[in-house]
Motif scaffolding. Structure first.
Motif, mmCIF file in Angstrom:
data_model
loop_
_atom_site.group_PDB
_atom_site.id
_atom_site.type_symbol
_atom_site.label_atom_id
_atom_site.label_comp_id
_atom_site.label_asym_id
_atom_site.label_seq_id
_atom_site.Cartn_x
_atom_site.Cartn_y
_atom_site.Cartn_z
ATOM 1 N N GLY A 287 -44.090 -14.121 4.995
ATOM 2 C CA GLY A 287 -44.313 -12.921 4.186
ATOM 3 C C GLY A 287 -43.105 -12.487 3.394
ATOM 4 O O GLY A 287 -43.216 -12.158 2.201
ATOM 5 N N THR A 288 -41.940 -12.479 4.029
ATOM 6 C CA THR A 288 -40.732 -12.059 3.313
ATOM 7 C C THR A 288 -40.421 -12.986 2.138
ATOM 8 O O THR A 288 -40.168 -12.505 1.026
ATOM 9 C CB THR A 288 -39.536 -11.951 4.267
ATOM 10 N N PRO A 289 -40.430 -14.317 2.301
ATOM 11 C CA PRO A 289 -40.217 -15.180 1.131
ATOM 12 C C PRO A 289 -41.253 -14.975 0.029
ATOM 13 O O PRO A 289 -40.912 -15.022 -1.162
ATOM 14 C CB PRO A 289 -40.303 -16.595 1.727
ATOM 15 N N VAL A 290 -42.515 -14.735 0.394
ATOM 16 C CA VAL A 290 -43.545 -14.489 -0.626
ATOM 17 C C VAL A 290 -43.244 -13.212 -1.396
ATOM 18 O O VAL A 290 -43.304 -13.180 -2.636
ATOM 19 C CB VAL A 290 -44.948 -14.422 0.016
ATOM 20 N N ARG A 291 -42.891 -12.151 -0.691
ATOM 21 C CA ARG A 291 -42.600 -10.880 -1.370
ATOM 22 C C ARG A 291 -41.366 -11.002 -2.262
ATOM 23 O O ARG A 291 -41.330 -10.461 -3.384
ATOM 24 C CB ARG A 291 -42.435 -9.765 -0.334
ATOM 25 N N LYS A 292 -40.343 -11.676 -1.764
ATOM 26 C CA LYS A 292 -39.142 -11.891 -2.584
ATOM 27 C C LYS A 292 -39.481 -12.704 -3.830
ATOM 28 O O LYS A 292 -38.989 -12.424 -4.933
ATOM 29 C CB LYS A 292 -38.060 -12.601 -1.770
ATOM 30 N N ALA A 293 -40.331 -13.727 -3.683
ATOM 31 C CA ALA A 293 -40.721 -14.557 -4.823
ATOM 32 C C ALA A 293 -41.444 -13.722 -5.878
ATOM 33 O O ALA A 293 -41.189 -13.871 -7.087
ATOM 34 C CB ALA A 293 -41.617 -15.705 -4.343
ATOM 35 N N ARG A 294 -42.324 -12.842 -5.442
ATOM 36 C CA ARG A 294 -43.056 -11.992 -6.387
ATOM 37 C C ARG A 294 -42.121 -11.020 -7.095
ATOM 38 O O ARG A 294 -42.260 -10.783 -8.292
ATOM 39 C CB ARG A 294 -44.174 -11.251 -5.644
#
Length: 322
Positions: A287-294
């Protein structure tokens, strides 16, 4: 005579139990453990460690409690080895054991962004962040099997409110406890590099073994597309890390693929949690990598699909017992 060092170990799963054993080997440490499903076993008979590296031992902590509040005191170090499922709730539970004028929080968890809830809850505390490569299982409450794998990477999660010398002193004291306990470790100048490197590993193997219920090698052999997809997935996470200012090195994907192929086939802790119906560490790992990517505009199509699927799978897991 040197004063005792008061340590609380929060989260007495297999990994937490291993570090409880290491810390208890130091005569200066007065150890409290917070246990849940293994509370009765550890309270009655102690914590048994069967280690390929250290032999068989029984640990009898000074206190075995169900909650930090039950301990009735504050601590020099609180070692957080619990699953990173609900960090905000965990910090509330820990609050009665924290004295911000003396407590140092040591985070031994998978994932990235783990330190932020602790910094928000305890803004004056020093925080040490650790990446663990310890292999262990606890199939019987209070009995832990430790395999050969054993290493800890540790560094300071900088607090601008504290003098660097004070943080360094806490790091030196805690690593002294690890050294006295006989476990290997390395001190990292920027431990976020090691945190993100392990997330690259965990995003791949945790998610793919969980969604397929195959082991690592069976997954890679399942089709001609499996290895290329795994490599692209790892590359997506590396791209996010670099955009976050974490300088992951070139060649990391090759290293991680070579490492897994050199190992015996394995599953993952997430796969085990899924199989037995426990909540999984989806947010801190994917989740954290996905949010950072967005936030940063980094395209991560494979990562987003796996995250969405695992959130759905996780939604049917029964909640952990309180």
């Amino acid at each position: 005579m040197a004063q005792d060092i008061n340590v609380m170990l929060y989260g007495l799963g297999a990994i937490g139990s291993f570090y409880a054993f290491i810390l208890d080997r130091t005569k200066r440490v007065r150890l409290t453990v917070v246990a849940r499903s293994n509370y009765e076993a550890v309270k009655k008979d102690g914590l048994r460690i069967q280690s390929m590296n250290h032999g068989d031992h029984v640990v009898h902590p000074a206190k075995v409690v169900r909650t930090p509040a039950e301990a009735g005191e504050t601590y020099d170090y609180i070692v957080c080895a619990h699953k990173a499922i609900d960090q905000a709730s965990n910090t509330k539970q820990l609050a009665p054991a924290v004295d911000e004028s003396k407590t140092c929080i040591v985070i031994i968890q998978n994932g990235v962004g783990n330190e932020d809830p602790f910094r928000e809850a305890f803004p004056k505390c020093a925080i040490l962040s650790c990446v663990t490569w310890v292999g262990a299982s606890q199939n019987t409450p209070g009995v832990v099997h430790h395999w050969k794998s054993e290493n800890t990477q540790i560094g300071i999660f900088r607090n601008e409110a504290l003098a660097p010398a004070l943080e360094r002193a806490r790091l030196d004291e805690f690593t002294g406890l690890l050294r006295a306990g006989g476990t290997p470790f390395s001190v990292e100048d920027n431990v976020q590099v090691q945190r993100w490197e392990k997330v690259v590993w965990n995003v791949a193997w945790n998610s793919l073994t969980t969604l397929t219920m195959l082991d690592t090698h069976a997954w890679l052999a399942s089709s001609p597309d499996a290895t290329p997809m795994t490599r692209r997935l790892m590359g997506e996470v590396i791209a996010v890390a670099r955009c976050c200012g974490v300088p992951l090195r070139d060649g990391l994907v090759d290293e991680l693929i070579a490492r897994i192929l050199a190992m015996q086939p394995i599953g993952s802790s997430m796969q085990t949690d899924c199989r037995v119906g426990r909540p999984m560490e989806v947010e801190v790992i994917l989740g954290t990598p996905v949010r950072k990517a967005r936030e940063l505009g980094v395209p991560v199509p494979i990562l987003e699909v796996l995250y969405t699927l695992l959130v759905a799978v996780n939604s049917r897991m029964k909640p952990s017992p309180s």
